[in-house]
Design an enzyme around this catalytic site. Structure first.
Site, mmCIF file in Angstrom:
data_model
loop_
_atom_site.group_PDB
_atom_site.id
_atom_site.type_symbol
_atom_site.label_atom_id
_atom_site.label_comp_id
_atom_site.label_asym_id
_atom_site.label_seq_id
_atom_site.Cartn_x
_atom_site.Cartn_y
_atom_site.Cartn_z
ATOM 1 N N LYS A 27 -1.585 104.284 -49.401
ATOM 2 C CA LYS A 27 -2.001 105.020 -50.873
ATOM 3 C C LYS A 27 -1.044 105.172 -51.728
ATOM 4 C CE LYS A 27 -3.605 108.902 -48.419
ATOM 5 N NZ LYS A 27 -3.285 110.396 -48.124
ATOM 6 N N LYS A 49 5.633 109.877 -43.126
ATOM 7 C CA LYS A 49 5.441 111.115 -42.815
ATOM 8 C C LYS A 49 6.333 112.308 -41.297
ATOM 9 C CE LYS A 49 1.869 112.773 -43.734
ATOM 10 N NZ LYS A 49 1.386 113.714 -44.967
#
Length: 422
Positions: free
Chosen positions: A91, A103
């Protein structure tokens, strides 16, 4: 259901093959550069000590510090966290945001925890991860069942560890300690911008278009309002407790007020009740899955009637279902493009924190729109070059090429093929 990490690696392999890249690129990107597992002891309200397991995946930092949310959920797994960190790398590369992907997650049930227990868990997480985090190392943000308040606790705890205010270590914070205007609507606003651009490319008149939205949390409800402003007739929406259908169109303000009062869109006056499965296969022009992963599967992909599917959720379409949709001529706007508005405005928040400056909401929205439009056009042009209708493959090639170029110029790999471009 498919393992998300295996799905991510499969899509990565397709992109590397399409670009003709050195096999070393895949070997580097197929696993995180760093994966951390920690034990977090928390004193619970009843006096006992509970030990929670936390994870952090730092996938790739060739383009900049890693960036990505922290989720509190009972089903968090290492493979889920690894996959999400890889998607964040892609992204950021796709949006030309100078971050890599990260993450985090904690295995817990926040619905069963008090505010004091959640604060202890949040502070414990950053205590355990402090050595590998920082505004130039790894920058977390909210995700599933974490909030601006959780980010505030994390920012405060990290500041105490540093013995100085370090608000830029997290994004998605309350405005009073450096949060950004426009952050709450960013994911939905970015998604609707991509839908608008795709509709224009396909010759779809949004003023005559219909849409259905699965998931009516922050992203889904804001997307409803923004589509309504563009003239789209949103005929169906749903949340975890059920859905509603009205062919005449649903007013976003009225539906939001009903959910605020009752806790669900279900039972909205004048609409017919439907379930989430039925919503996905309704006759409409635009389908926005904005809830959970693996909602469009091999079992229902052949019954999807929408012309355009915009993946606001992460991984709502299984690989087999995606292939079926592409073969049927359905345009799938992939999640790494469609839901990238959130990380883009998180980047804006980080920039504002680093500069000790605040942008207006209008400026944030303008900058977000510019980046989302450019990203869509890069993906659309890549699809034309590849002569494919598969926008997921096109998006992956754009993102992987950019990360590969960064790794090459930094000396991580040697460039053996000149066919890729960012």
């Amino acid at each position: 259901m498919p393992n998300p990490y295996e799905v991510a690696k499969r899509e990565l392999a397709r992109a590397c093959e399409a670009l003709g890249l050195d096999p070393a690129v895949y070997r580097i990107l197929a696993r995180p550069l760093r994966f951390v597992e920690v034990a977090i002891p928390v004193r619970m309200d009843d006096g006992r000590t509970e030990v929670f397991v936390g994870y952090r995946s730092q996938h790739n930092d060739a383009l900049g510090p890693t960036k990505g949310g922290i989720r509190f959920h009972p089903q968090v797994t290492p493979d889920e966290v690894k996959a999400l960190s890889m998607w964040m790398t892609l992204k950021c590369a796709l949006l030309q945001v100078p971050f890599g992907g990260g993450k985090g997650g904690v295995v817990c049930d926040p619905k069963r925890m008090s505010a004091r227990e959640l604060e202890g868990l949040s502070r414990g997480y950053i205590q355990a991860m402090a050595q590998v985090m920082g505004e130039e190392k790894d920058i977390p943000a909210p995700d599933v069942y974490t909030t601006a308040q959780v980010m505030a606790w994390i920012a405060d705890e990290f500041s105490q560890i540093r013995q100085q205010n370090a608000f830029a270590v997290v994004t998605g914070k309350p405005l009073v300690i450096g949060g950004s205007l426009g952050r709450r609507e960013a994911t939905a606003r970015g998604a609707v911008t991509v839908v608008r651009e795709a509709a224009a490319a396909l010759g779809l008149d949004l003023r005559r278009a219909t849409a259905a939205i699965q998931g009516y949390g922050n992203a889904g409800s804001v997307a409803h309002r923004l589509l309504h402003q563009l003239g789209v007739r949103v005929i169906a929406v749903s949340d975890s407790r059920g859905g509603i259908l009205d062919e005449r169109g649903l007013d976003p303000a009225a539906v939001a007020a009903h959910k605020e009062t009752t806790g669900s869109v279900a039972g909205f006056p004048g609409a017919r009740g439907i379930d989430n499965a039925e919503l996905l296969t309704l006759p409409c022009d635009i389908l926005l899955p904005a809830a959970l992963e693996n909602q469009i599967t091999a079992a229902n992909a052949h019954r999807i009637q929408a012309r355009l599917v915009g993946e606001i959720a992460n991984g709502p379409t299984t690989p087999d279902a995606h292939q079926t949709l592409v073969e049927r001529g359905v345009v799938v706007l992939p999640d790494i493009l469609t839901n990238a508005g959130g990380v883009t405005v998180s980047y804006f928040e980080w920039v504002q924190n680093q500069c000790h400056w605040t942008w207006s909401e209008e400026e944030v929205n303008r900058r977000l729109e510019e980046r989302m439009v450019r990203a869509f056009r890069r993906v659309w042009e890549a699809a034309q070059r590849l002569r494919t209708r598969d926008l997921r493959l096109a998006a992956y090639t754009v993102a992987v090429a950019r990360v590969t170029e960064a790794m090459q110029v930094r000396g991580w790999i040697h460039r053996t093929d000149s066919s890729f471009r960012s």
